[in-house]
Design a protein around this motif. Structure first.
Motif, PDB file in Angstrom:
ATOM      1  N   UNK A 221      17.427  -3.269  22.822  1.00  0.00           N
ATOM      2  CA  UNK A 221      16.376  -4.284  22.955  1.00  0.00           C
ATOM      3  C   UNK A 221      15.162  -3.920  22.110  1.00  0.00           C
ATOM      4  N   UNK A 222      14.772  -2.660  22.156  1.00  0.00           N
ATOM      5  CA  UNK A 222      13.614  -2.207  21.378  1.00  0.00           C
ATOM      6  C   UNK A 222      13.865  -2.395  19.883  1.00  0.00           C
ATOM      7  N   UNK A 223      15.094  -2.116  19.443  1.00  0.00           N
ATOM      8  CA  UNK A 223      15.422  -2.277  18.027  1.00  0.00           C
ATOM      9  C   UNK A 223      15.343  -3.731  17.580  1.00  0.00           C
ATOM     10  N   UNK A 224      15.541  -4.642  18.534  1.00  0.00           N
ATOM     11  CA  UNK A 224      15.477  -6.069  18.229  1.00  0.00           C
ATOM     12  C   UNK A 224      14.073  -6.638  18.394  1.00  0.00           C
ATOM     13  N   UNK A 225      13.114  -5.797  18.764  1.00  0.00           N
ATOM     14  CA  UNK A 225      11.746  -6.269  18.932  1.00  0.00           C
ATOM     15  C   UNK A 225      11.428  -6.753  20.325  1.00  0.00           C
ATOM     16  N   UNK A 226      12.188  -6.275  21.310  1.00  0.00           N
ATOM     17  CA  UNK A 226      11.976  -6.661  22.704  1.00  0.00           C
ATOM     18  C   UNK A 226      11.696  -5.409  23.533  1.00  0.00           C
ATOM     19  N   UNK A 227      10.638  -5.436  24.306  1.00  0.00           N
ATOM     20  CA  UNK A 227      10.228  -4.266  25.075  1.00  0.00           C
ATOM     21  C   UNK A 227      10.591  -4.466  26.544  1.00  0.00           C
ATOM     22  N   UNK A 228      11.332  -3.507  27.111  1.00  0.00           N
ATOM     23  CA  UNK A 228      11.711  -3.600  28.526  1.00  0.00           C
ATOM     24  C   UNK A 228      10.463  -3.524  29.393  1.00  0.00           C
ATOM     25  N   UNK A 229      10.375  -4.453  30.346  1.00  0.00           N
ATOM     26  CA  UNK A 229       9.249  -4.504  31.280  1.00  0.00           C
ATOM     27  C   UNK A 229       9.809  -4.579  32.699  1.00  0.00           C
ATOM     28  N   UNK A 230       8.926  -4.545  33.650  1.00  0.00           N
ATOM     29  CA  UNK A 230       9.362  -4.589  35.047  1.00  0.00           C
ATOM     30  C   UNK A 230      10.015  -5.933  35.356  1.00  0.00           C
ATOM     31  N   UNK A 231      11.196  -5.888  35.942  1.00  0.00           N
ATOM     32  CA  UNK A 231      11.945  -7.101  36.258  1.00  0.00           C
ATOM     33  C   UNK A 231      11.561  -7.628  37.636  1.00  0.00           C
ATOM     34  N   UNK A 232      11.709  -8.928  37.868  1.00  0.00           N
ATOM     35  CA  UNK A 232      11.359  -9.488  39.166  1.00  0.00           C
ATOM     36  C   UNK A 232      12.363  -9.181  40.274  1.00  0.00           C
ATOM     37  N   UNK A 233      13.524  -8.629  39.922  1.00  0.00           N
ATOM     38  CA  UNK A 233      14.517  -8.278  40.926  1.00  0.00           C
ATOM     39  C   UNK A 233      15.320  -7.075  40.483  1.00  0.00           C
ATOM     40  N   UNK A 234      15.913  -6.363  41.456  1.00  0.00           N
ATOM     41  CA  UNK A 234      16.657  -5.144  41.137  1.00  0.00           C
ATOM     42  C   UNK A 234      17.956  -5.417  40.398  1.00  0.00           C
ATOM     43  N   UNK A 235      18.428  -6.665  40.419  1.00  0.00           N
ATOM     44  CA  UNK A 235      19.680  -7.003  39.744  1.00  0.00           C
ATOM     45  C   UNK A 235      19.437  -7.611  38.371  1.00  0.00           C
ATOM     46  N   UNK A 236      18.222  -7.510  37.861  1.00  0.00           N
ATOM     47  CA  UNK A 236      17.872  -8.076  36.565  1.00  0.00           C
ATOM     48  C   UNK A 236      17.282  -7.019  35.640  1.00  0.00           C
ATOM     49  N   UNK A 237      17.387  -7.291  34.351  1.00  0.00           N
ATOM     50  CA  UNK A 237      16.623  -6.561  33.332  1.00  0.00           C
ATOM     51  C   UNK A 237      15.681  -7.582  32.701  1.00  0.00           C
ATOM     52  N   UNK A 238      14.460  -7.158  32.458  1.00  0.00           N
ATOM     53  CA  UNK A 238      13.454  -8.001  31.825  1.00  0.00           C
ATOM     54  C   UNK A 238      12.972  -7.327  30.547  1.00  0.00           C
ATOM     55  N   UNK A 239      12.808  -8.120  29.520  1.00  0.00           N
ATOM     56  CA  UNK A 239      12.254  -7.615  28.258  1.00  0.00           C
ATOM     57  C   UNK A 239      11.334  -8.684  27.688  1.00  0.00           C
ATOM     58  N   UNK A 240      10.298  -8.232  27.032  1.00  0.00           N
ATOM     59  CA  UNK A 240       9.302  -9.169  26.514  1.00  0.00           C
ATOM     60  C   UNK A 240       9.089  -8.944  25.012  1.00  0.00           C
ATOM     61  N   UNK A 241       8.955 -10.036  24.288  1.00  0.00           N
ATOM     62  CA  UNK A 241       8.533  -9.919  22.894  1.00  0.00           C
ATOM     63  C   UNK A 241       7.036  -9.655  22.878  1.00  0.00           C
ATOM     64  N   UNK A 242       6.586  -8.604  22.228  1.00  0.00           N
ATOM     65  CA  UNK A 242       5.154  -8.294  22.218  1.00  0.00           C
ATOM     66  C   UNK A 242       4.325  -9.494  21.753  1.00  0.00           C
ATOM     67  N   UNK A 243       3.146  -9.619  22.334  1.00  0.00           N
ATOM     68  CA  UNK A 243       2.288 -10.758  22.024  1.00  0.00           C
ATOM     69  C   UNK A 243       1.905 -10.765  20.535  1.00  0.00           C
ATOM     70  N   UNK A 244       1.708  -9.587  19.976  1.00  0.00           N
ATOM     71  CA  UNK A 244       1.393  -9.488  18.547  1.00  0.00           C
ATOM     72  C   UNK A 244       1.892  -8.164  18.001  1.00  0.00           C
TER      73      UNK A 244
END
Length: 244
Positions: A221-244
């Motif tokens: 995910x990081x290599x694709x420009x997505x940063x792992x962030x806290x997910x809303x549930x234990x059965x999920x992974x969340x990643x965010x594209x940095x704002x800038x």
């Protein structure tokens, strides 16, 4: 019966909604509805399948939804579901009949979701999907998905039973098994239709899943420009594209 996957969901499409749609709907509501209510531009549904999550996203949001589903059999069910929605909801959906990496979506969505699909992507396709998700998200956009298994089981194991569900005089059900197979996890669905305790039909379809340890997933995910962030549930992974 041959357990080699064909990738087309041609067998499962007949049974999927009958045996799994209600469970999938509840999962999609719990996993994605809250995030969809906060979407302000568009939502991307990666691997929309028969459209259960797509419908949840439409009902929870007021923005366009991009539903990506390359399998013809599943896409037929998706379009049948959309046909029963109101014209205002249908007007907000764009159905993309190709893999996400070929859809050419750029900076269109502030939320992307993927349900029951990432595990089924081989590593090169998975990495291409991360890049395509990153391109499709606006700066600050969020990706939510259920992760692949982290490793393989030691041997063949029963993974559950779906149904039975009655349709007239007939009972529909499926047994699900999982086993390691040349470094991947092979999941086999055996579908049965019975009438008065007599087997009328049996059909089988297999799917391969690629296990990924969490740390490797985060690196991809990081290599694709997505940063792992806290997910809303234990059965999920969340990643965010940095704002800038």
């Amino acid at each position: 019966m041959d357990d080699s996957p064909d990738g087309g969901c041609a067998v499962s499409a007949e049974f999927y909604d009958l045996l799994q749609a209600e469970t999938d709907r509840r999962l999609a509501e719990r996993r994605f509805a809250a995030a969809a209510t906060r979407a302000r531009h568009a939502v991307l549904d990666v691997g929309a399948g028969t459209g259960t999550a797509t419908e949840v996203l439409l009902r929870a949001s007021g923005v366009p939804v991009h539903a990506v589903e390359p399998a013809p059999a599943m896409r037929a069910a998706l379009l049948s579901r959309l046909a029963h929605l109101g014209a205002d909801q249908r007007a907000r959906v764009t159905v993309h009949p190709e893999p996400l990496a070929a859809a050419g979506l750029t900076a269109v969505a502030d939320l992307a979701v993927a349900s029951n699909v990432i595990a089924c992507l081989d590593p090169p396709t998975r990495r291409a999907t991360w890049k395509a998700v990153s391109a499709a998200l606006l700066p600050g956009g969020l990706l939510l998905f259920d992760p692949p298994p982290a490793d393989l089981p030691d041997g063949c194991e029963a993974a559950g039973r779906l149904g039975p569900v009655r349709v007239g005089p007939d009972l529909y059900s499926a047994d699900v098994t999982r086993r390691p197979h040349h470094g991947v996890l092979r999941v086999v669905f055996t579908y049965r239709v019975e009438r008065e305790q007599e087997l009328l039909r049996e059909a089988r379809e297999a799917f391969d899943m690629w296990p990924v340890p969490p740390e490797r997933l985060a690196e991809e995910l990081e290599a694709a420009g997505l940063r792992v962030v806290r997910a809303p549930g234990s059965d999920l992974v969340a990643a965010r594209r940095p704002a800038r």
